[in-house]
Design an enzyme around this catalytic site. Structure first.
Site, PDB file in Angstrom:
ATOM      1  N   LYS A  22      33.894  17.563  52.568  1.00 55.79           N
ATOM      2  CA  LYS A  22      34.541  17.439  53.877  1.00 55.79           C
ATOM      3  C   LYS A  22      34.633  15.982  54.330  1.00 55.79           C
ATOM      4  O   LYS A  22      35.684  15.507  54.759  1.00 55.79           O
ATOM      5  CB  LYS A  22      33.755  18.243  54.920  1.00 55.79           C
ATOM      6  CG  LYS A  22      34.271  18.027  56.343  1.00 55.79           C
ATOM      7  CD  LYS A  22      33.298  18.457  57.409  1.00 55.79           C
ATOM      8  CE  LYS A  22      33.794  17.958  58.762  1.00 55.79           C
ATOM      9  NZ  LYS A  22      32.868  18.275  59.847  1.00 55.79           N
ATOM     10  N   ASN A  23      33.509  15.253  54.247  1.00 55.84           N
ATOM     11  CA  ASN A  23      33.496  13.891  54.787  1.00 55.84           C
ATOM     12  C   ASN A  23      34.375  12.946  53.976  1.00 55.84           C
ATOM     13  O   ASN A  23      34.894  11.966  54.512  1.00 55.84           O
ATOM     14  CB  ASN A  23      32.057  13.366  54.849  1.00 55.84           C
ATOM     15  CG  ASN A  23      31.248  14.068  55.924  1.00 55.84           C
ATOM     16  OD1 ASN A  23      31.803  14.642  56.861  1.00 55.84           O
ATOM     17  ND2 ASN A  23      29.935  14.055  55.796  1.00 55.84           N
ATOM     18  N   ARG A  97      36.692  14.970  65.285  1.00 55.13           N
ATOM     19  CA  ARG A  97      35.995  13.695  65.174  1.00 55.13           C
ATOM     20  C   ARG A  97      36.661  12.759  64.161  1.00 55.13           C
ATOM     21  O   ARG A  97      36.787  11.570  64.371  1.00 55.13           O
ATOM     22  CB  ARG A  97      34.539  13.960  64.751  1.00 55.13           C
ATOM     23  CG  ARG A  97      33.680  12.724  64.690  1.00 55.13           C
ATOM     24  CD  ARG A  97      33.305  12.249  66.063  1.00 55.13           C
ATOM     25  NE  ARG A  97      32.805  10.893  66.048  1.00 55.13           N
ATOM     26  CZ  ARG A  97      32.512  10.192  67.129  1.00 55.13           C
ATOM     27  NH1 ARG A  97      32.673  10.726  68.321  1.00 55.13           N
ATOM     28  NH2 ARG A  97      32.078   8.965  67.043  1.00 55.13           N
ATOM     29  N   ASP A 121      30.931  17.571  66.765  1.00 56.21           N
ATOM     30  CA  ASP A 121      29.620  18.173  66.963  1.00 56.21           C
ATOM     31  C   ASP A 121      28.910  17.619  68.188  1.00 56.21           C
ATOM     32  O   ASP A 121      29.013  16.432  68.488  1.00 56.21           O
ATOM     33  CB  ASP A 121      28.714  17.889  65.751  1.00 56.21           C
ATOM     34  CG  ASP A 121      29.078  18.752  64.560  1.00 56.21           C
ATOM     35  OD1 ASP A 121      29.592  19.849  64.778  1.00 56.21           O
ATOM     36  OD2 ASP A 121      28.826  18.310  63.431  1.00 56.21           O
ATOM     37  N   ASP A 320      22.858  14.620  57.442  1.00 60.14           N
ATOM     38  CA  ASP A 320      23.408  15.972  57.494  1.00 60.14           C
ATOM     39  C   ASP A 320      22.510  17.013  56.826  1.00 60.14           C
ATOM     40  O   ASP A 320      22.688  18.210  57.034  1.00 60.14           O
ATOM     41  CB  ASP A 320      24.793  16.007  56.838  1.00 60.14           C
ATOM     42  CG  ASP A 320      25.866  15.395  57.717  1.00 60.14           C
ATOM     43  OD1 ASP A 320      25.642  15.290  58.931  1.00 60.14           O
ATOM     44  OD2 ASP A 320      26.931  15.023  57.189  1.00 60.14           O
ATOM     45  N   MET A 342      19.155   9.149  63.558  1.00 55.87           N
ATOM     46  CA  MET A 342      20.490   8.740  63.992  1.00 55.87           C
ATOM     47  C   MET A 342      21.013   9.479  65.222  1.00 55.87           C
ATOM     48  O   MET A 342      21.701   8.898  66.045  1.00 55.87           O
ATOM     49  CB  MET A 342      21.478   8.902  62.835  1.00 55.87           C
ATOM     50  CG  MET A 342      21.208   7.923  61.697  1.00 55.87           C
ATOM     51  SD  MET A 342      22.370   8.087  60.336  1.00 55.87           S
ATOM     52  CE  MET A 342      23.903   7.582  61.112  1.00 55.87           C
TER      53      MET A 342
END
Length: 435
Positions: A22-23, A97, A121, A320, A342
């Site tokens: 996905k990223n 995002r 998110d 993640d 983070m």
């Protein structure tokens, strides 16, 4: 609002193949705006966030053709820049995002890029300063409409420069790289992110004619070029999904094979799960996880102190996966401190695990101590709401290991990051129903 109903306590068995990353997809799809020529992208995951971005590109005038499952061609030879000022764009861009990474390519090729303040998110503040400070250093003028939460950057011609990023932001680095490839002169980016997905973007851009060196390091040097051409690109498998399936196998004491994982791009992930006592075997490019019928024991540090697992920029552990690791630790033998550096809201799903009987001390918004059950008592079923993508899947894994039938609401959050997750889990024996 969709719901999963999960009957826990069943062992799973078989093979599962991770989706495309996905990223990576969010970066690569934005990069198609850098060229007027055809670009083919393969292994695109069929998930909500990626499909939203594809729809945004189509609304921008990019010609898109679906060639097959996960395979598309893109041609941005007639981009409609007026759409960027439309109410529809302000609405659609806010819901994703990854839309922030449209700005760099648009600025580089067309001299202007706009974006509404992105959503995504609810895991804490995710600032955009690194992106826009990079554009400004390349010579862009920045403006921000407070009333509409609308950002803009404009430049007649970007100029290469040296910059030291204040944080090794993956999306920030990607955005600046995409802007710099068409800038005049040489751009040097120090403290650049070096995640595999960012490396993939740089390699793709080089195939299109960009001149990027230092790929895989935190010092990137980019010689600007006049134009970029077309190419073909295939996504890596999603490392977060791979970590999720490792955790699922351990928690349900199941024998699973995770196919085609691209071992060379997994970094610390196998090592961290092994520190939790989980056995992983490398079989060609697959991961084999045997049944952990006797459980798994967390390693201490060599001086005997309690293990701490923390996130860090690559090649450290991706943030993640911390929620997955936290859930897996609830049934380990031993204790571990999870330190999420983070995002200050990412551990707030712990209350759902406490309801299920887990032993967790939430020390503060960033740290949680987990005391494992060692499978001497199972988690209890409950009704939960998915707060974000990664916490949602973590709760799903907890529910699959729990005794009884659990319900997870707001599963659209999970669908944003995981492709057909219920169908794929049923194929390996999970008792999960979408309501």
């Amino acid at each position: 609002m969709g719901t999963f109903r999960i009957e826990g306590g069943h062992q799973l068995n078989g093979e599962i193949t991770p989706q495309g990353a996905k990223n990576e997809a969010l970066q690569i799809l934005c990069a198609v705006l850098l060229s007027a020529e055809k670009i083919t992208v393969n292994n695109i995951p069929d998930i909500i966030d990626v499909n939203k971005l594809i729809a945004l590109l189509e609304d921008l005038g990019v010609k898109i053709q679906k060639k097959g499952k996960g395979s598309y061609t893109f041609k941005a030879d007639d981009v409609n820049l007026d759409y960027l000022q439309s109410d529809q764009f302000k609405k659609d861009g806010r819901g994703l995002r990854g839309s922030i990474m449209l700005v760099g390519p648009l600025l580089a090729r067309f001299g202007k890029g706009y974006i509404p303040k992105p959503g995504g998110d609810k895991i804490g503040r995710r600032r955009l300063d690194t992106h826009f400070e990079g554009f400004i250093q390349l010579g862009a003028k920045f403006r921000y409409n407070k009333e509409e939460y609308f950002y803009g950057v404009e430049a007649e011609k970007l100029k290469g420069t040296y910059m030291l990023l204040d944080e090794a932001s993956v999306t920030g680095t990607a955005n600046i790289v995409m802007a710099a490839v068409l800038a005049e002169g040489t751009t040097t980016i120090y403290n650049a992110a070096c995640e595999p997905y960012l490396q993939q973007l740089c390699k793709m851009l080089n195939r299109m004619g960009a001149k990027i060196s230092g790929i895989g390091s935190n010092l990137l040097v980019i010689e600007g070029v006049e134009t970029l051409g077309g190419t073909e690109h295939t996504m890596l498998p999603d490392m977060i999904e791979i970590g999720s399936w490792i955790g699922l196998a351990a928690m349900t004491q199941s024998e699973l094979t995770i196919k085609n994982v691209s071992w060379e791009d997994l970094g610390q992930i196998p090592t961290v799960f092994r520190k939790l006592g989980i056995t992983l075997e490398r079989r060609n490019d697959d991961i084999f996880i045997p049944k952990h019928e006797k459980g798994y024991q967390i390693q201490n540090f060599i001086d005997g102190s309690i293990l701490t697992i923390a996130d860090a920029p690559w090649p450290g552990l991706t943030p993640d996966l911390l929620s997955i690791i936290l859930v897996v630790a609830t049934q380990a033998k031993g204790e571990v401190l999870i330190h999420q550096k983070m995002f200050e809201s990412r551990l707030f799903f712990v209350d759902k695990l406490l309801d299920m009987g887990a032993k967790i001390i939430l020390c503060d918004p960033h740290r949680a101590t987990v005391i494992g059950h060692d499978f001497k008592s199972t988690l209890k079923s409950t009704t939960m709401v998915s707060p974000d993508i990664r916490a949602g899947v973590s709760l799903l894994i907890a529910a699959l290991s729990a005794k009884g039938t659990s319900t997870i609401q707001n599963i659209e959050q999970i669908d944003r990051g995981y492709e057909n997750i219920d169908e794929r889990l049923r194929a390996i024996g999970a008792q999960i129903t979408r309501v």
